[in-house]
Design a protein around this motif. Structure first.
Motif, PDB file in Angstrom:
ATOM      1  N   GLY A 156       0.787  -1.230   0.000  1.00 49.11           N
ATOM      2  CA  GLY A 156       0.000   0.000   0.000  1.00 49.11           C
ATOM      3  C   GLY A 156       0.814   1.273   0.000  1.00 49.11           C
ATOM      4  N   GLN A 157       1.886   1.309   0.800  1.00 54.66           N
ATOM      5  CA  GLN A 157       2.673   2.535   0.911  1.00 54.66           C
ATOM      6  C   GLN A 157       3.385   2.816  -0.406  1.00 54.66           C
ATOM      7  OE1 GLN A 157       5.857   2.457   3.816  1.00 54.66           O
ATOM      8  NE2 GLN A 157       5.792   4.659   4.127  1.00 54.66           N
ATOM      9  N   PRO A 158       3.465   4.047  -0.848  1.00 52.77           N
ATOM     10  CA  PRO A 158       2.855   5.201  -0.203  1.00 52.77           C
ATOM     11  C   PRO A 158       1.403   5.467  -0.631  1.00 52.77           C
ATOM     12  CG  PRO A 158       4.339   5.888  -1.974  1.00 52.77           C
ATOM     13  CD  PRO A 158       4.407   4.389  -1.925  1.00 52.77           C
ATOM     14  N   TYR A 200       9.749  -4.952  -1.672  1.00 54.61           N
ATOM     15  CA  TYR A 200      10.542  -4.344  -0.600  1.00 54.61           C
ATOM     16  C   TYR A 200      11.205  -5.421   0.255  1.00 54.61           C
ATOM     17  CZ  TYR A 200       8.484   0.117  -1.776  1.00 54.61           C
ATOM     18  OH  TYR A 200       8.125   1.256  -2.448  1.00 54.61           O
ATOM     19  N   GLY A 201      12.108  -4.945   1.110  1.00 57.69           N
ATOM     20  CA  GLY A 201      12.678  -5.844   2.099  1.00 57.69           C
ATOM     21  C   GLY A 201      11.601  -6.204   3.105  1.00 57.69           C
ATOM     22  N   GLY A 202      10.949  -5.167   3.599  1.00 61.30           N
ATOM     23  CA  GLY A 202       9.879  -5.387   4.552  1.00 61.30           C
ATOM     24  C   GLY A 202       8.894  -4.244   4.518  1.00 61.30           C
ATOM     25  N   MET A 203       7.705  -4.512   5.028  1.00 61.21           N
ATOM     26  CA  MET A 203       6.689  -3.468   5.127  1.00 61.21           C
ATOM     27  C   MET A 203       5.963  -3.653   6.457  1.00 61.21           C
ATOM     28  SD  MET A 203       5.207  -0.822   3.862  1.00 61.21           S
ATOM     29  CE  MET A 203       3.972   0.001   4.888  1.00 61.21           C
ATOM     30  N   GLU A 204       5.861  -2.550   7.183  1.00 57.64           N
ATOM     31  CA  GLU A 204       5.409  -2.574   8.572  1.00 57.64           C
ATOM     32  C   GLU A 204       3.895  -2.687   8.741  1.00 57.64           C
ATOM     33  OE1 GLU A 204       6.819  -0.075   6.871  1.00 57.64           O
ATOM     34  OE2 GLU A 204       6.086   1.892   7.473  1.00 57.64           O
ATOM     35  N   ASN A 205       3.228  -3.470   7.931  1.00 49.53           N
ATOM     36  CA  ASN A 205       1.784  -3.582   8.070  1.00 49.53           C
ATOM     37  C   ASN A 205       1.431  -4.017   9.494  1.00 49.53           C
ATOM     38  OD1 ASN A 205       1.368  -2.896   5.293  1.00 49.53           O
ATOM     39  ND2 ASN A 205       2.108  -4.941   4.782  1.00 49.53           N
ATOM     40  N   HIS A 234      13.637  -3.352  12.196  1.00 42.13           N
ATOM     41  CA  HIS A 234      13.158  -2.135  11.537  1.00 42.13           C
ATOM     42  C   HIS A 234      11.627  -2.134  11.427  1.00 42.13           C
ATOM     43  CE1 HIS A 234      13.552   1.219   8.555  1.00 42.13           C
ATOM     44  NE2 HIS A 234      12.429   0.693   8.102  1.00 42.13           N
ATOM     45  N   GLU A 235      11.085  -3.189  10.875  1.00 42.53           N
ATOM     46  CA  GLU A 235       9.625  -3.208  10.687  1.00 42.53           C
ATOM     47  C   GLU A 235       8.900  -3.213  12.035  1.00 42.53           C
ATOM     48  OE1 GLU A 235       9.070  -2.345   7.864  1.00 42.53           O
ATOM     49  OE2 GLU A 235      10.869  -3.054   6.841  1.00 42.53           O
ATOM     50  N   LEU A 236       9.470  -3.894  13.016  1.00 47.56           N
ATOM     51  CA  LEU A 236       8.887  -3.886  14.360  1.00 47.56           C
ATOM     52  C   LEU A 236       8.907  -2.468  14.945  1.00 47.56           C
ATOM     53  CD1 LEU A 236       7.891  -5.244  17.014  1.00 47.56           C
ATOM     54  CD2 LEU A 236      10.305  -5.667  17.555  1.00 47.56           C
ATOM     55  N   ILE A 268      16.987   9.820   3.709  1.00 44.35           N
ATOM     56  CA  ILE A 268      16.162  10.096   4.895  1.00 44.35           C
ATOM     57  C   ILE A 268      16.293   9.005   5.959  1.00 44.35           C
ATOM     58  CG2 ILE A 268      14.466  11.567   3.725  1.00 44.35           C
ATOM     59  CD1 ILE A 268      12.614   8.956   3.917  1.00 44.35           C
ATOM     60  N   TYR A 269      16.568   7.785   5.536  1.00 46.92           N
ATOM     61  CA  TYR A 269      16.728   6.703   6.505  1.00 46.92           C
ATOM     62  C   TYR A 269      17.957   6.964   7.379  1.00 46.92           C
ATOM     63  CZ  TYR A 269      13.408   3.591   4.049  1.00 46.92           C
ATOM     64  OH  TYR A 269      12.295   3.019   3.503  1.00 46.92           O
ATOM     65  N   ASP A 270      19.098   7.085   6.713  1.00 46.00           N
ATOM     66  CA  ASP A 270      20.358   7.109   7.453  1.00 46.00           C
ATOM     67  C   ASP A 270      20.693   8.488   7.992  1.00 46.00           C
ATOM     68  OD1 ASP A 270      20.677   4.366   6.935  1.00 46.00           O
ATOM     69  OD2 ASP A 270      21.362   4.835   4.911  1.00 46.00           O
TER      70      ASP A 270
END
Ligand code: BES
Ligand code: ZN
Length: 637
Positions: free
Chosen positions: A168-170, A299-304, A327-329, A414-416
């Motif tokens: 879904g993102q973005p 993606y690597g992961g998505m924080e759903n 990260h996702e947690l 923006i991440y790092d």
């Protein structure tokens, strides 16, 4: 008459936004029943047609059938609307949806209009709801709904059943859910989804228990998310998947043949949740489950929420890439609890989460691994800033202009840089004080949208507290609003890679590496070494590196990827078949896009290879990945 009506509208809209501003939301147990919205200019979302200060969606109820033949979802969405008396229209976001009808809850038709579609935003759906506050939209998704990827059995590990996954993102959820698709507008939701047997459906909400038999050959699954979430967090997956418990509140879903490996790689999950809670407060979402998807996940992961989506490419066999899970947690606080109000402040989600991720890693695995991962990311950030230019607007945290597009944060800065900012503040004010403040920030803004300005104002009020010397040391505005890296940035620990950097240095003369030493290194150390090798290497040396270090047969996809990049940029023919195999199975954009870029950069050698491979693999990728790679391989030349 007309003037009077307009005035009434303005007044009621003002009343609505006043009662729904920060702090004004009615609360139960610390959770708002209706989340506030922000009305300041810097909180507006130019990538949504919604006018939440006039009328907004507070609850979405989906009743959908998954049609794997047509590759569509079909059914209805019932929306609860909050609007002041007198407001008679509501504007929703849609992209490519076919709308059959809009009715009120009793089935009476309501007028609606789908406006002109814009490339990145889709089309507004304006419903004349009259004095109704619940509307029912009957619809189906378009044939190429960008959020959804429908996999053929061959793209799964089991090879026997089709699979559906969403991202879904973005701004992709508007391709399968007609709602207000903006991160500043929170909605609770529920869903009833039917799928053909024997497929199992999971969503980013709590399951309503065992599936029920629906029409012949189909089962119905129920889900609910009773906490208001940003709509990009609604997610679905369906396939031949099974579940294994990992801890009292955590578990993993994946295909049967993947279950053992996935569960083993994720064995520390419950400890991670404990570590995260010790750092920044109670985990507020109940369960924390994950699904390890087929490798086409972009993606690597998505924080759903309650159901993190993960690429299988993080499975290395030694838990060395589980920073992804941390990260996702961490997004369960930074992102899902407190959410960027629009995409120009993506760093509030991603930068804060990258910082939090590193703190979890430190708590669980110790300072060495944490400081190495930090040093690796920091070096990557410095490289990107150098590439873009330290005065390039895209290297600011708060993005403006076209950089503030939903995908604007994709450069990774923006991440790092966001993480770096918070590591710097932590070092200046001291860990204890900083942690108390960050936890309190999450608490004060739980289930609310936030902006950069709010973040800085809160930090000043509750952390800096008027201490002018401290204020000057922090350089807060420069960090958030200026490009490049501020002069007070905390440098990573120089000792983190001392040994590796020495070996890389020695390589320049000796042209050999000690295999036994390499094998003892951590995954981060090995990645560092590969990044520090001379970027131009002759064929014999590449062959020797590969055979001695076992790069081509590495079970660690980050190392495999770094090796392929190095090899391709040196036009190393023996690496082409493996590249082709990798690109035919893995759809993760972070790997796929740079490999194609590297090939394309190698002009007459690499371009034909890139075009040949992409012609074969393109149809296996998610729209997120083709959206980027099309520009690289098909665009321009
Ligand atoms: N929320 C992001 C993924 C995302 C960001 C999707 C922006 C769409 C727009 C997710 O949490 C993420 O950052 N994933 C990274 C993980 C990594 C930094 C550990 C990824 O997929 O590589
Ligand atoms: Zn993230």
């Amino acid at each position: 008459m007309r003037l009077f009506a307009t005035l009434a509208l303005i007044l009621s809209a003002a009343a609505l936004s006043a009662c729904s501003m920060q702090g004004g939301a009615p609360e139960t147990d610390g959770e708002p029943m209706v989340s506030p919205i922000l009305t300041s200019d810097d909180a507006k979302d130019p990538y949504s047609y919604a006018q939440p200060d006039v009328a907004r969606v507070t609850h979405v109820a989906l009743d959908l059938a998954l049609d794997f033949e047509a590759k569509m979802v079909r059914g209805k969405a019932t929306l609860d609307i909050l609007a002041a008396e007198g407001v008679d229209t509501v504007i929703l976001d849609t992209m490519g949806l076919e709308i059959f009808s809009v009715t009120d809850e009793a089935g009476s038709e309501l007028a609606f209009e789908v406006g002109l579609a814009k490339e990145e935003m889709g089309a507004p759906l304006t419903v004349t709801m009259e004095d109704k506050r619940q509307i029912v939209i009957a619809y189906q998704s378009g044939p190429d709904a960008k959020a959804l990827q429908w996999l053929v059995p061959e793209q799964t590990a089991g090879g026997k059943h089709p699979y559906l996954l969403s991202q879904g993102q973005p701004t992709l959820n508007r391709t399968w859910i007609p709602t207000q698709d903006s991160p500043g507008i929170r909605q609770t939701w529920e869903a009833k989804i039917t799928a053909p047997e024997p497929l199992t459906v999971v969503m980013s909400g709590l399951s309503g228990g065992d599936p029920m038999q629906a029409s012949e050959g189909r089962r119905a699954f129920n889900f609910a998310m009773d906490k208001p979430v940003a709509p990009y967090l609604i997610a679905i997956a369906a396939g031949d998947i099974v579940f294994q418990e990992l801890g009292p509140r955590s578990g993993v879903w994946t295909e049967p043949v993947m279950l053992e490996k996935a569960a083993d790689e994720l064995a520390d999950t419950e400890k991670m949740i404990d570590a995260a809670e010790e750092l920044y407060g109670k985990y507020r979402w109940g369960r924390y489950d994950m699904i390890v998807l087929p490798p086409s996940f972009p993606y690597g992961g998505m924080e759903n929420p309650v159901m993190t989506f993960l690429t299988p490419t993080f499975i290395a066999g030694d838990r060395s890439l589980t920073g992804l899970v941390a990260h996702e947690l961490a997004h369960s606080w930074s992102g899902n609890l407190v959410t960027n109000a629009n995409w120009s402040d993506s760093w509030l989600n991603e930068g804060t989460t990258s910082y939090f991720e590193n703190r979890i890693i430190e708590k669980l695995y110790g300072k060495k691994r944490a400081s190495q991962e930090r040093a690796l990311n920091f070096a990557g950030m410095e490289e990107t800033i150098a590439e873009k230019g330290s005065d390039a607007a895209i290297t600011a945290l708060h993005l403006t202009g076209e950089n503030a597009s939903p995908e604007g944060g994709a450069s990774g800065v923006i991440y790092d840089k966001g993480a770096s900012f918070l590591h710097t503040v932590e070092a200046i004010v001291g860990r204890e004080k900083f942690d108390i403040w960050l936890e309190s920030w999450f608490d004060r803004h739980a289930f609310e949208p936030a902006t950069s300005a709010m973040f800085l104002a809160d930090m000043r009020k509750n952390l800096v507290k008027g201490d002018e010397e401290l204020e000057a040391k922090l350089m807060l505005d420069e960090w958030v609003y200026q490009p490049g890296l501020p002069s007070n940035a905390l440098r990573p620990d120089a000792a983190a890679f001392a040994e590796v950097d020495k070996a890389a240095e020695a390589y320049i003369d000796s042209r050999t590496l000690d295999k036994a030493v390499w094998e003892k290194w951590t995954s981060a150390e090995q990645l560092r070494l590969l990044s520090k090798l001379p970027q131009e290497l002759p064929e014999e040396e590449l062959a020797k590196l590969d055979s001695e270090l076992g790069l081509s047969v590495s079970g660690n996809n980050e190392i495999l990827f770094a090796w392929l990049e190095l090899a391709l940029q040196n036009r190393y023919d023996p690496a082409v078949p493996l590249t082709e195999k990798f690109l035919a199975t893995v759809g993760r954009r972070k790997f796929v896009a740079p490999l194609f870029e590297t090939l394309i950069e190698q002009d007459e050698w690499g371009k034909p290879i890139a075009k040949r491979i992409y012609a074969k693999t393109r149809s296996s990728y998610h729209a997120v990945t083709t959206g980027t790679v099309d520009k690289v391989v098909l665009g321009g030349g």
